[in-house]
Write a protein that holds these residues in place. Structure first.
Motif, PDB file in Angstrom:
ATOM      1  N   THR A  69     -15.620  -6.351 -10.807  1.00 24.79           N
ATOM      2  CA  THR A  69     -15.302  -7.374  -9.811  1.00 24.79           C
ATOM      3  C   THR A  69     -16.470  -8.329  -9.652  1.00 24.79           C
ATOM      4  O   THR A  69     -16.280  -9.545  -9.582  1.00 24.79           O
ATOM      5  CB  THR A  69     -14.977  -6.705  -8.468  1.00 24.79           C
ATOM      6  N   LEU A 127      -9.817  10.674  -3.713  1.00 25.66           N
ATOM      7  CA  LEU A 127     -10.724   9.883  -4.553  1.00 25.66           C
ATOM      8  C   LEU A 127      -9.907   9.026  -5.526  1.00 25.66           C
ATOM      9  O   LEU A 127     -10.231   7.857  -5.761  1.00 25.66           O
ATOM     10  CB  LEU A 127     -11.656  10.823  -5.318  1.00 25.66           C
ATOM     11  N   TYR A 128      -8.838   9.615  -6.064  1.00 22.47           N
ATOM     12  CA  TYR A 128      -7.924   8.897  -6.954  1.00 22.47           C
ATOM     13  C   TYR A 128      -7.346   7.684  -6.234  1.00 22.47           C
ATOM     14  O   TYR A 128      -7.334   6.572  -6.769  1.00 22.47           O
ATOM     15  CB  TYR A 128      -6.828   9.859  -7.387  1.00 22.47           C
ATOM     16  N   LEU A 166     -12.120  -9.344 -19.009  1.00 21.44           N
ATOM     17  CA  LEU A 166     -10.902  -8.539 -18.850  1.00 21.44           C
ATOM     18  C   LEU A 166     -10.834  -7.439 -19.895  1.00 21.44           C
ATOM     19  O   LEU A 166     -10.429  -6.304 -19.609  1.00 21.44           O
ATOM     20  CB  LEU A 166      -9.665  -9.432 -18.947  1.00 21.44           C
ATOM     21  N   ALA A 179     -10.919 -11.406  -3.129  1.00 22.81           N
ATOM     22  CA  ALA A 179     -11.916 -10.481  -3.656  1.00 22.81           C
ATOM     23  C   ALA A 179     -12.964 -10.156  -2.609  1.00 22.81           C
ATOM     24  O   ALA A 179     -13.289  -8.989  -2.373  1.00 22.81           O
ATOM     25  CB  ALA A 179     -12.570 -11.087  -4.891  1.00 22.81           C
ATOM     26  N   THR A 197      -8.076  -5.796  -7.003  1.00 18.10           N
ATOM     27  CA  THR A 197      -8.639  -7.149  -7.003  1.00 18.10           C
ATOM     28  C   THR A 197      -8.488  -7.813  -8.371  1.00 18.10           C
ATOM     29  O   THR A 197      -8.339  -9.030  -8.440  1.00 18.10           O
ATOM     30  CB  THR A 197     -10.130  -7.126  -6.664  1.00 18.10           C
ATOM     31  N   ILE A 198      -8.532  -7.038  -9.453  1.00 19.81           N
ATOM     32  CA  ILE A 198      -8.579  -7.648 -10.786  1.00 19.81           C
ATOM     33  C   ILE A 198      -7.313  -8.435 -11.120  1.00 19.81           C
ATOM     34  O   ILE A 198      -7.415  -9.587 -11.553  1.00 19.81           O
ATOM     35  CB  ILE A 198      -8.932  -6.583 -11.847  1.00 19.81           C
ATOM     36  N   SER A 222      -9.115   0.290  -5.646  1.00 17.38           N
ATOM     37  CA  SER A 222     -10.213  -0.644  -5.898  1.00 17.38           C
ATOM     38  C   SER A 222      -9.914  -1.544  -7.091  1.00 17.38           C
ATOM     39  O   SER A 222     -10.577  -2.551  -7.293  1.00 17.38           O
ATOM     40  CB  SER A 222     -11.519   0.111  -6.137  1.00 17.38           C
ATOM     41  N   ILE A 223      -8.907  -1.189  -7.922  1.00 17.50           N
ATOM     42  CA  ILE A 223      -8.583  -2.046  -9.073  1.00 17.50           C
ATOM     43  C   ILE A 223      -7.802  -3.273  -8.637  1.00 17.50           C
ATOM     44  O   ILE A 223      -7.780  -4.265  -9.344  1.00 17.50           O
ATOM     45  CB  ILE A 223      -7.735  -1.287 -10.116  1.00 17.50           C
ATOM     46  N   VAL A 245      -8.631   6.074  -3.653  1.00 17.55           N
ATOM     47  CA  VAL A 245      -9.677   5.066  -3.433  1.00 17.55           C
ATOM     48  C   VAL A 245      -9.955   4.312  -4.733  1.00 17.55           C
ATOM     49  O   VAL A 245     -10.073   3.078  -4.745  1.00 17.55           O
ATOM     50  CB  VAL A 245     -10.953   5.738  -2.893  1.00 17.55           C
ATOM     51  N   ALA A 246     -10.019   5.061  -5.850  1.00 21.74           N
ATOM     52  CA  ALA A 246     -10.327   4.435  -7.136  1.00 21.74           C
ATOM     53  C   ALA A 246      -9.226   3.460  -7.533  1.00 21.74           C
ATOM     54  O   ALA A 246      -9.495   2.321  -7.931  1.00 21.74           O
ATOM     55  CB  ALA A 246     -10.505   5.506  -8.216  1.00 21.74           C
ATOM     56  N   ILE A 273     -16.630 -10.649 -12.774  1.00 25.19           N
ATOM     57  CA  ILE A 273     -15.600 -11.694 -12.756  1.00 25.19           C
ATOM     58  C   ILE A 273     -15.901 -12.717 -11.666  1.00 25.19           C
ATOM     59  O   ILE A 273     -15.728 -13.927 -11.856  1.00 25.19           O
ATOM     60  CB  ILE A 273     -14.207 -11.058 -12.567  1.00 25.19           C
ATOM     61  N   PHE A 274     -16.386 -12.230 -10.536  1.00 21.93           N
ATOM     62  CA  PHE A 274     -16.794 -13.126  -9.443  1.00 21.93           C
ATOM     63  C   PHE A 274     -17.827 -14.126  -9.958  1.00 21.93           C
ATOM     64  O   PHE A 274     -17.711 -15.341  -9.732  1.00 21.93           O
ATOM     65  CB  PHE A 274     -17.410 -12.273  -8.334  1.00 21.93           C
ATOM     66  N   ALA A 278     -12.226   9.348 -12.080  1.00 23.69           N
ATOM     67  CA  ALA A 278     -12.013   8.592 -10.846  1.00 23.69           C
ATOM     68  C   ALA A 278     -13.255   7.787 -10.499  1.00 23.69           C
ATOM     69  O   ALA A 278     -13.157   6.613 -10.116  1.00 23.69           O
ATOM     70  CB  ALA A 278     -11.655   9.541  -9.700  1.00 23.69           C
ATOM     71  N   VAL A 327     -14.894  -0.239 -12.897  1.00 26.19           N
ATOM     72  CA  VAL A 327     -13.816  -1.223 -12.841  1.00 26.19           C
ATOM     73  C   VAL A 327     -13.748  -1.858 -11.445  1.00 26.19           C
ATOM     74  O   VAL A 327     -13.645  -3.071 -11.307  1.00 26.19           O
ATOM     75  CB  VAL A 327     -12.468  -0.565 -13.207  1.00 26.19           C
ATOM     76  N   GLY A 328     -13.812  -1.014 -10.403  1.00 25.31           N
ATOM     77  CA  GLY A 328     -13.638  -1.536  -9.054  1.00 25.31           C
ATOM     78  C   GLY A 328     -14.800  -2.366  -8.582  1.00 25.31           C
ATOM     79  O   GLY A 328     -14.618  -3.411  -7.972  1.00 25.31           O
ATOM     80  N   ILE A 350     -13.616   4.686 -12.736  1.00 26.36           N
ATOM     81  CA  ILE A 350     -12.765   3.564 -12.336  1.00 26.36           C
ATOM     82  C   ILE A 350     -13.299   2.931 -11.058  1.00 26.36           C
ATOM     83  O   ILE A 350     -13.408   1.711 -10.945  1.00 26.36           O
ATOM     84  CB  ILE A 350     -11.308   4.040 -12.162  1.00 26.36           C
ATOM     85  N   LEU A 351     -13.684   3.772 -10.089  1.00 28.49           N
ATOM     86  CA  LEU A 351     -14.152   3.258  -8.801  1.00 28.49           C
ATOM     87  C   LEU A 351     -15.394   2.392  -8.974  1.00 28.49           C
ATOM     88  O   LEU A 351     -15.478   1.288  -8.436  1.00 28.49           O
ATOM     89  CB  LEU A 351     -14.437   4.435  -7.873  1.00 28.49           C
ATOM     90  N   ILE A 409     -13.454  -6.324  -1.189  1.00 30.51           N
ATOM     91  CA  ILE A 409     -14.700  -5.585  -1.388  1.00 30.51           C
ATOM     92  C   ILE A 409     -15.285  -5.200  -0.036  1.00 30.51           C
ATOM     93  O   ILE A 409     -15.732  -4.082   0.172  1.00 30.51           O
ATOM     94  CB  ILE A 409     -15.711  -6.434  -2.191  1.00 30.51           C
TER      95      ILE A 409
END
Lengths: 171, 384
Positions: free
Chosen positions: A72, B135-136, A37, B168, B145-146, B142-143, B138-139, A75-76, A60, A67-68, A63-64, B172
Motif C-alpha cells: 500500500t 488473524l486471517y 501490482l 487508502a 485497499t489494493i 488489509s488487502i 485482519v490480513a 502504490i501510494f 497470514a 501486501v497490506g 499478507i498482512l 490504513i
C-alpha cells in the motif's frame, strides 16, 4: 486419495510458476504501477506457498505486512509522484550486465549453502505443524531478548518518523 | 434443541448419500464444494437484501416509504436493480488502462467473500475452522485497499485518484485501532480461532458475552467505529463523498462493474458486523433460540445500527477523520489492552470497580484532550 495428492502437487507447482511469472513481471514491465501490482501478486502467491507448507501463521502475517502495509505504501508513493504513474519507463540501463553477474554469484552462493546444509528430515519434523502457541511461547521465553530489541528499534523508528514529520519549515 | 444443527444434518445427509455411490475423494471434494457454493450464493443474496433493507430504513428515517412498487413490500426491487445493472452500457474511458480497469471490480469482491470462510454462523457452522481465524480476517481485510487503488488509478480521472487516496489513507488509519481493539478479546479467550472465541463466551445461559465487561464495551465501540470506516459507510464515506468527488474511486464505472464495487461494500458491511458479533456479542451464544437465529439476529441488528448512523450523522471533515483515528481511537485502544490486563489480574468485584472507573476516566481524558480549538465568537459592527 492419490488423486487429491496429485492435484495438490500440480497446484503447488502451478503456484510456483505463477509466482515466478509475476516476479518476472516486476522487473520486466514498463509501467511502474503494473510492476507494483505484479509484486503484490507475487507476494500473495508466496503466502499461498506458505499455506501449502502448513505455515498458516506465516502466510497470514506475510499478507498482512507485505501486501497490506508495504505494498500500500509503495502504490501510494507511485500515485503521489504524478510524472511516474502515467509514463512508461525502461527498466534496464547499461549496468545490467554487471548486475546480472553479481546476481548470478549471489544465487550460486545461496544454492551452495542450501545444498550443503544437512536438513533434518525426520518423520517428526515432517509431521510438525507450527502453531501460533508454539511461536508465542518461543518469542516470550527463548527469543525474548531479540523480541525486546526489535520492539525498541520499532519504537525508535516511530518516534523518529513523528519528529521528521513535525519539523516545521522556517519559511 | 431440534432446529439447532439442521444445516449440519442436511450436509451430513448429502455426504452420506455421496459416500454410497462415489469413492472417498469425491466425498471430500463434495464437502468442500457444498460449503463454497453456500458461501458464494449467500454473499450476493445478503448484499441484495441489505440494499433493500437500507433503502427501506432510510426511507422511514426520512419519513417516506422507500421502494414499494416491485413485488410485495418491494421485495423484488433488488432483482429489478440487478437486471438494470446487467443491461446498462459498460463505459470505459478512452485513456483508461483497460486491463486494470476491468480487473479492479473483479478483485475487489474476492477479499469480501473470503472473510465469510471464518465467520461462525452457528454452533459448528464455521466453513473453515482456521486456528488463526481472526488473524486471517485482519490480513484479508488489509488487502481491500489494493483493488480500490487499481480502480482509481486505471480510470485516469482526478476525482477517482482523489477518492482512491482518501480511501487508502482512511483504511490504513482505521486498521490500527481496529486490530488493537481485537487484542483484549484474544487475551480473554486465549485463542485466535473464531469458533473457540464464541465458545469461550458461553456459560450463564450463553449470556457471558465480552460486551458485558468494561473493556469489552470499550473495545466493541472502538471496533464498530473502525468497522464503519473500513467499509466506507457514512459518516466515514469520504472516499466517495458525492458533494465533493462525484463518486470517488468508482466515478468511471458503470453497469455491472459498478455493481461489483457496491456488492463488495455491502458484503464488507455484513462481514464486519458478523466479526463484531463473534468477538464481542457472543456470536451464536444465547438462550432458547437456535444458534444461527441468534447469530443472524445480532448481525442484522448491527447492520441496522450502521444504517441508522447513515441516516443520522453528517460526513466527517478529512482532518477530523484522521484526528479521530490517531488521537482518540488509537490511544484509547492501547489503554484498553492495559485495562483488560488489569481485569484478569485483580479479583472479581475489585476488577469491576477498577476497570469501569479506568474506562470512564480515560474516555473523558481523551475527549478533553481532543477538544478542538474554537475561536471566540466574533461580532461585526456594520459601519454607519
Amino acid at each position: 486419495m492419490e488423486i487429491l495428492t496429485l492435484a495438490a502437487k500440480i497446484g503447488a507447482y502451478a503456484l510456483m510458476t505463477g509466482v515466478l511469472l509475476f516476479a518476472l513481471g516486476v522487473v520486466a514491465l514498463r509501467n511502474l504501477f503494473h510492476s507494483a501490482l505484479c509484486l503484490a501478486a507475487a507476494l500473495i502467491g508466496i503466502a499461498g506457498l506458505y499455506l501449502f507448507f502448513r505455515a498458516d501463521f506465516l502466510a497470514a502475517v506475510q499478507i498482512l505486512l507485505y501486501v497490506g502495509a508495504v505494498m500500500t505504501v509503495i502504490i501510494f508513493a507511485i500515485m503521489l509522484t504524478e510524472h511516474l504513474s502515467g509514463k512508461t519507463t525502461i527498466q534496464h540501463n547499461r549496468q545490467s550486465l554487471p548486475a546480472f553477474l553479481g546476481i548470478a554469484a549471489l544465487v550460486t552462493v545461496i544454492a551452495k549453502v542450501i545444498l550443503q546444509t544437512p536438513w533434518p528430515v525426520t518423520q517428526k519434523a515432517l509431521g510438525a505443524h507450527t502453531s501460533v502457541e508454539g511461536i508465542g511461547t518461543a518469542l516470550m521465553t527463548v527469543y525474548v531478548f531479540p523480541f525486546e530489541v526489535i520492539s525498541v528499534v520499532l519504537i525508535a523508528a516511530l518516534i523518529g518518523a513523528v519528529i521528521i514529520a513535525k519539523r516545521e519549515n522556517p519559511s | 434443541m431440534i432446529f439447532d444443527p439442521v444445516f449440519i444434518r442436511l450436509k451430513a445427509l448429502f455426504l452420506d448419500l455421496c459416500a454410497r455411490f462415489f469413492p472417498e475423494w469425491v466425498v471430500m471434494l463434495a464437502s468442500i464444494v457444498i460449503s463454497a457454493v453456500v458461501i458464494l450464493v449467500m454473499g450476493p443474496v445478503i448484499m441484495m437484501y441489505l440494499t433493500l433493507l437500507e433503502r427501506k430504513l432510510l426511507g422511514r428515517i426520512q419519513n417516506r416509504y422507500g421502494p414499494n412498487r416491485v413485488g410485495i413490500w418491494g421485495l423484488l426491487q433488488p432483482v429489478a436493480d440487478g437486471i438494470k445493472m446487467f443491461i446498462k452500457e459498460d463505459i470505459v474511458p478512452a485513456h483508461a488502462d483497460k486491463i486494470i480497469h476491468l480487473l479492479a471490480p473483479v478483485v475487489t469482491v474476492v477479499p469480501s467473500l473470503m472473510v465469510f470462510l471464518v465467520v461462525p454462523f452457528g454452533n459448528g457452522m464455521t466453513a473453515v475452522n482456521l486456528n488463526i481465524g481472526i488473524l486471517y480476517f485482519v490480513a484479508i481485510s488489509s488487502i481491500t485497499t489494493i483493488p480500490i487503488f487499481m480502480g482509481s488509478w486505471a480510470s485516469r480521472n482526478k476525482f477517482s485518484v482523489l477518492g482512491g487516496m482518501r480511501a487508502a489513507a482512511q483504511m490504513i488509519s482505521y486498521e490500527a485501532p481496529m486490530t488493537l481493539a481485537i487484542v483484549p478479546v484474544i487475551m480473554a479467550s486465549q485463542t485466535l480461532a473464531t469458533a473457540t472465541i464464541v465458545e469461550s463466551q458461553g456459560g450463564g445461559f450463553g449470556m457471558n458475552w465480552f460486551i458485558f465487561t468494561p473493556w469489552g464495551l470499550l473495545g466493541f465501540i472502538i471496533y464498530f467505529f473502525c468497522a464503519i470506516a473500513e467499509c466506507n459507510r457514512p459518516p466515514f464515506d469520504l472516499p466517495e463523498a458525492e458533494s465533493e468527488l462525484i463518486a470517488g474511486f468508482h466515478t468511471e464505472y458503470s453497469g455491472m462493474k459498478f455493481a461489483l464495487f457496491y456488492m463488495a461494500e455491502y458484503m464488507n458491511a455484513f462481514t464486519l458486523s458478523a466479526i463484531a458479533v463473534t468477538l464481542f456479542l457472543g456470536g451464536w451464544q444465547g438462550p432458547f433460540l437456535p444458534s444461527w437465529i441468534w447469530f443472524f439476529g445480532k448481525t442484522f441488528l448491527l447492520v441496522c445500527v450502521m444504517i441508522w448512523f447513515r441516516g443520522t450523522f453528517l460526513r466527517f471533515r478529512v482532518d477530523h477523520l484522521m484526528g479521530f483515528a490517531w488521537k482518540f481511537l488509537l490511544p484509547l485502544s492501547l489503554i484498553n489492552i492495559l485495562i483488560a490486563g488489569l481485569w484478569f489480574l485483580t479479583p472479581a468485584i475489585a476488577a469491576w470497580a477498577l476497570t469501569a472507573g479506568l474506562v470512564v476516566a480515560s474516555f473523558f481524558v481523551f475527549v478533553k484532550l481532543n477538544k478542538t480549538f474554537v475561536p471566540e465568537k466574533r461580532t461585526y459592527v456594520l459601519a454607519d
